[in-house]
Scaffold this active site. Structure first.
Site, PDB file in Angstrom:
ATOM      1  N   SER A  66      18.324 -20.204  -5.715  1.00  0.00           N
ATOM      2  CA  SER A  66      17.382 -21.299  -5.483  1.00  0.00           C
ATOM      3  C   SER A  66      17.966 -22.571  -6.060  1.00  0.00           C
ATOM      4  O   SER A  66      18.685 -22.538  -7.072  1.00  0.00           O
ATOM      5  CB  SER A  66      16.032 -21.008  -6.145  1.00  0.00           C
ATOM      6  N   TYR A 115      11.838 -18.574 -14.010  1.00  0.00           N
ATOM      7  CA  TYR A 115      12.278 -18.430 -12.621  1.00  0.00           C
ATOM      8  C   TYR A 115      13.593 -19.175 -12.406  1.00  0.00           C
ATOM      9  O   TYR A 115      14.540 -18.633 -11.828  1.00  0.00           O
ATOM     10  CB  TYR A 115      11.207 -18.965 -11.676  1.00  0.00           C
TER      11      TYR A 115
END
Length: 274
Positions: free
Chosen positions: A152, A165
């Site tokens: 990501s 995350y």
């Protein structure tokens, strides 16, 4: 681009390898399944939701005339993760692994429960590495294959504030880059894909209202772009980044620091006058 394998009596490789995709019941994983099925690849779908996977598998069998197996598994549970590892080690038809399964959690780090944090780390990093570890030796033996890891852009931007995350996705990027350098000479390609905000169910599961997020990319557009990078054999693919030169400059700036790391003494700015 299909990755071809030489058929040998000892390993029963197929000309078009099967693809194992985690997190395949919906979102990015389901889109990868559709795209690879259209390319003629048989599939092994892995996710917790067996009903959704079976519905997807039924449609893909009809539309693309490929074989689709499903494995219901929660990759945060050791026994269920082990079953997927075994499939990757033993099924010599599988030549591509798509490590897509992932989780996020809304809120600040100090407000997140320790068990939730542990589950995010287990799924986003531990399971990903274990599955790559299960398949990589066999791909090296075959001299061909590919591992796609979904990272990501959050892993590059601590300013976004998604502490755990983002840290897991930074790990996935580093792991993919390093593994790619290790395996490239052995014929195995590793790709890190860095989406930005994408319209998937991860937001709902994380407790975030998807309608409050600007600039969401359609999941099929994301995967189509990622597969362009795959066909080009990019080490890192960032579908939303308009200027690829920015990534090249980032890489170049990072690499200019490398010679400075190997010093026997601290840099002058850290020395205290005595």
């Amino acid at each position: 681009m299909n990755i071809g394998f030489i058929r040998e009596e000892s390993n029963a490789m197929t000309d078009i390898p099967s693809v194992l995709i985690t997190g395949a019941s919906t979102g990015i994983g389901a889109s990868y399944a559709e795209r690879f099925a259209r390319r003629g690849h048989d599939l092994v779908l892995v996710a917790r939701d067996a009903a959704r996977m079976e519905a997807l598998a039924t449609r893909l069998r009809q539309e693309s005339e490929v074989t689709v197996d499903i494995i219901q598994a929660d990759l945060t549970k050791p026994q269920e993760l082990a079953a997927v590892e075994t499939r990757l080690r033993d099924d010599r038809r599988i030549g591509i692994l798509v490590n897509n399964a992932g989780a996020a959690k809304s809120g600040d780090f100090v407000d997140q429960a320790a068990d939730d944090v542990a589950n995010i780390i287990a799924l986003n990093t531990t399971a990903l590495v274990r599955l790559a570890s299960a398949v990589a030796p066999r791909l090296v033996e075959a001299g061909e294959g590919a591992i796609i890891n979904i990272a990501s852009v959050v892993g590059l931007v601590p300013e976004f504030g998604q502490t755990v995350y983002g840290a897991t996705k930074a790990f996935v990027l580093y792991f993919s880059q390093s593994l790619g350098l290790e395996l490239a000479s052995k014929g195995v390609y590793v790709q890190a894909v860095l989406p930005a905000a994408t319209r998937t169910e991860i937001w709902e599961r994380a407790g975030v209202d998807v309608n409050t997020i600007p600039g969401l990319m359609d999941v099929n557009e994301l995967v189509d772009a990622a597969l362009v990078g795959f066909d080009r054999r990019e080490a890192v693919t960032i579908p939303p980044l308009p200027d690829a030169g920015q990534w090249d400059a980032y890489q170049a700036a990072r690499q200019t620091m490398i010679p400075g790391f190997g010093q026997a003494h601290a840099a002058e700015r850290y020395r205290i006058a005595r």
